[in-house]
Scaffold this active site. Structure first.
Site, short mmCIF file in Angstrom:
data_model
loop_
_atom_site.label_atom_id
_atom_site.label_comp_id
_atom_site.label_asym_id
_atom_site.label_seq_id
_atom_site.Cartn_x
_atom_site.Cartn_y
_atom_site.Cartn_z
N THR A 128 -5.68 -5.25 -2.54
CA THR A 128 -5.68 -6.38 -1.61
C THR A 128 -7.00 -7.16 -1.63
O THR A 128 -8.06 -6.58 -1.93
CB THR A 128 -5.42 -5.85 -0.17
OG1 THR A 128 -5.65 -6.88 0.76
CG2 THR A 128 -6.34 -4.68 0.17
N ASP A 129 -6.93 -8.43 -1.25
CA ASP A 129 -8.15 -9.24 -1.11
C ASP A 129 -9.03 -8.72 0.02
O ASP A 129 -10.22 -9.05 0.09
CB ASP A 129 -7.79 -10.72 -0.88
CG ASP A 129 -6.84 -10.98 0.28
OD1 ASP A 129 -6.48 -10.02 1.00
OD2 ASP A 129 -6.46 -12.16 0.49
N GLU A 130 -8.45 -7.90 0.90
CA GLU A 130 -9.21 -7.45 2.07
C GLU A 130 -10.35 -6.50 1.71
O GLU A 130 -11.24 -6.26 2.54
CB GLU A 130 -8.26 -6.79 3.09
CG GLU A 130 -7.19 -7.75 3.56
CD GLU A 130 -6.40 -7.26 4.75
OE1 GLU A 130 -6.95 -6.50 5.55
OE2 GLU A 130 -5.22 -7.64 4.86
N TYR A 153 -7.99 0.11 7.20
CA TYR A 153 -7.02 -0.19 6.15
C TYR A 153 -7.72 -0.64 4.87
O TYR A 153 -7.53 -0.08 3.80
CB TYR A 153 -6.03 -1.27 6.61
CG TYR A 153 -5.27 -1.91 5.46
CD1 TYR A 153 -4.30 -1.19 4.76
CD2 TYR A 153 -5.52 -3.23 5.06
CE1 TYR A 153 -3.61 -1.76 3.69
CE2 TYR A 153 -4.84 -3.81 4.00
CZ TYR A 153 -3.89 -3.07 3.32
OH TYR A 153 -3.21 -3.64 2.25
N LYS A 157 -8.12 1.08 1.09
CA LYS A 157 -7.68 0.43 -0.16
C LYS A 157 -8.86 0.32 -1.14
O LYS A 157 -8.71 0.52 -2.34
CB LYS A 157 -7.09 -0.95 0.12
CG LYS A 157 -5.81 -0.96 0.92
CD LYS A 157 -4.64 -0.29 0.22
CE LYS A 157 -4.12 -1.06 -0.98
NZ LYS A 157 -2.91 -0.42 -1.56
P1 NAD Z 1 5.01 -1.95 3.31
O1 NAD Z 1 4.37 -1.25 4.47
O2 NAD Z 1 6.08 -2.94 3.57
O3 NAD Z 1 5.60 -0.85 2.32
C1 NAD Z 1 4.92 0.34 2.01
C2 NAD Z 1 5.94 1.34 1.50
O4 NAD Z 1 5.26 2.55 1.15
C3 NAD Z 1 7.02 1.72 2.54
O5 NAD Z 1 8.28 1.65 1.94
C4 NAD Z 1 6.65 3.16 2.91
O6 NAD Z 1 7.77 3.94 3.26
C5 NAD Z 1 6.01 3.64 1.62
N1 NAD Z 1 5.12 4.79 1.83
C6 NAD Z 1 4.15 4.92 2.78
N2 NAD Z 1 3.54 6.10 2.66
C7 NAD Z 1 4.10 6.74 1.59
C8 NAD Z 1 3.88 7.98 0.96
N3 NAD Z 1 2.93 8.83 1.41
N4 NAD Z 1 4.63 8.31 -0.12
C9 NAD Z 1 5.60 7.46 -0.57
N5 NAD Z 1 5.85 6.27 0.00
C10 NAD Z 1 5.12 5.90 1.07
O7 NAD Z 1 3.81 -2.59 2.50
P2 NAD Z 1 3.81 -3.90 1.57
O8 NAD Z 1 3.40 -5.05 2.40
O9 NAD Z 1 5.05 -3.95 0.77
O10 NAD Z 1 2.58 -3.54 0.62
C11 NAD Z 1 2.77 -2.87 -0.62
C12 NAD Z 1 1.41 -2.68 -1.28
O11 NAD Z 1 0.79 -3.95 -1.46
C13 NAD Z 1 0.45 -1.86 -0.43
O12 NAD Z 1 -0.31 -1.05 -1.32
C14 NAD Z 1 -0.46 -2.89 0.22
O13 NAD Z 1 -1.73 -2.38 0.48
C15 NAD Z 1 -0.50 -3.95 -0.88
N6 NAD Z 1 -0.75 -5.33 -0.40
C16 NAD Z 1 0.11 -5.93 0.49
C17 NAD Z 1 -0.11 -7.26 0.87
C18 NAD Z 1 0.83 -7.98 1.81
O14 NAD Z 1 0.59 -9.16 2.12
N7 NAD Z 1 1.93 -7.39 2.23
C19 NAD Z 1 -1.23 -7.96 0.37
C20 NAD Z 1 -2.08 -7.31 -0.53
C21 NAD Z 1 -1.82 -6.00 -0.92
#
Ligand code: NAD
Length: 320
Positions: A128-130, A153, A157
């Site tokens: 993430t950009d964060e 968080y 990351k």
């Molecule tokens: P989300 O919370 O919608 O999905 C996360 C998924 O991971 C869920 O399905 C959850 O059940 C699963 N999970 C959690 N713990 C687990 C474990 N121990 N074992 C197996 N599965 C597990 O998140 P998202 O928004 O889809 O983000 C996905 C990835 O992208 C993350 O790594 C997040 O940090 C990164 N990200 C998200 C964004 C955003 O805008 N949503 C931006 C930058 C990076």
């Protein structure tokens, strides 16, 4: 070049993961796609309705910390790549309960990396950009910028990213990192900013906005992110970081007003609430490396992509 023949995708039942599933299954060179997901509160089985009819696709309920399970899945499916999207992803929750974030985001990633090393499988980390903390006005962070996370968080990351890089330096593992900006699109959990604002607007309830609402985020459609993750795995150099952003900066207040306008509701519904501790004022990434090296760019214009997203999320939230 890395192979898409058999992919293990963790966190595939979440928001970005469930779109990445669809984009991977559009590829003919994907012969097998296994989703490993713990099905936390953030996941939804219906997110995978459609892909679950594809013979190449399998969903396994399990934890990325379960080393035996991860090893078995990789061996049985002769995996040629791991996409790690599994994470605890909500900043507000990380402030209340950082421990869960340390376990899944750091220890979980370390566990996957160890299995990837033993089984010699290339590894993509979705980050993430964060991790950089707030970006000063008029600047953009490039891939070499200092990591300075503000929340539990983003700290978890950033820690995971460092472990991924250490796996390369120490063991010569084939790893690559994609750092994404804020995503919008279908199937996002109700607790996140855009679905929350829509939920309240539909009920004519106050839309809670942290502080002044002047925090700036770069918004990218989840389809573009998913294609960016695929391009990063396909073309990214080992141990490089790539930025996936859309150069589409909007304030949270602007996002709230856009939603209210589309839903025909008054701006007076906006309610400013006490700001979140450590709330970063702006995120902005320099995406030039991804544009030049990955032959990728965000293609969905914010206006049409966001309008469609609001329409679809509103339809789902009305039905709730
Ligand atoms: P989300 O919370 O919608 O999905 C996360 C998924 O991971 C869920 O399905 C959850 O059940 C699963 N999970 C959690 N713990 C687990 C474990 N121990 N074992 C197996 N599965 C597990 O998140 P998202 O928004 O889809 O983000 C996905 C990835 O992208 C993350 O790594 C997040 O940090 C990164 N990200 C998200 C964004 C955003 O805008 N949503 C931006 C930058 C990076």
């Amino acid at each position: 070049m890395r192979s898409f023949r058999s992919i293990l995708l963790t966190g595939g039942a979440g928001f970005i993961g469930s779109t990445l599933v669809r984009k991977l299954l559009e590829r003919e060179d994907v012969e097998r796609l296994v989703v490993l997901d713990k099905f936390t509160y953030a996941a939804d089985r219906s997110n995978l309705t459609g892909p679950d009819q594809d013979d190449r696709f399998q969903v396994v309920e399990g934890d990325i910390l379960d080393r035996e399970l991860v090893t078995r899945l990789i061996q049985e499916n002769r995996c040629s790549g791991i996409f790690n999207l599994a994470a605890e992803s909500h900043v507000d929750r990380s402030i209340k309960n950082p421990g869960d974030f340390v376990v899944t985001n750091i220890t979980g990633t370390a566990n996957l990396l160890e299995v990837a090393r033993e089984e010699e499988v290339p590894f993509l980390q979705c980050s993430t950009d964060e991790v950089y903390g707030p970006t000063p006005a008029h600047e953009k962070f490039d891939e070499g910028a200092k990591l300075k996370p503000s929340s539990p968080y983003s700290a978890s990351k950033a820690s995971a990213d460092l472990l991924v890089q250490a796996a390369h330096f120490t063991y010569g593992q084939d790893v690559v990192i994609a750092r994404c900006t804020n995503n919008y699109g279908p199937r996002q959990h109700r607790e996140k900013l855009i679905p929350t604002l829509i939920h309240h607007a539909l009920r004519d309830e106050p839309l809670p906005l942290y502080g002044s609402g002047q925090q700036i985020r770069d918004w990218i459609h989840v389809d573009d992110t998913s294609l960016g993750l695929i391009a990063t795995f396909e073309k990214g150099s080992p141990n490089r970081v790539y930025h996936l952003g859309a150069k589409c900066e909007r304030t949270n207040l602007g996002i709230a007003r856009t939603i209210l306008k589309q839903l025909g509701k008054p701006n007076s519904l906006i309610s400013h609430v006490t700001d979140r501790p450590g709330h970063d004022s702006r995120y902005a990434l320099d995406v030039r490396l991804a544009l030049t090296s990955l032959d990728w760019r965000a293609r969905i214009p914010f206006r049409s992509g966001f309008e469609k997203t609001v329409r679809e999320l509103a339809a789902g939230l009305r039905a709730d």
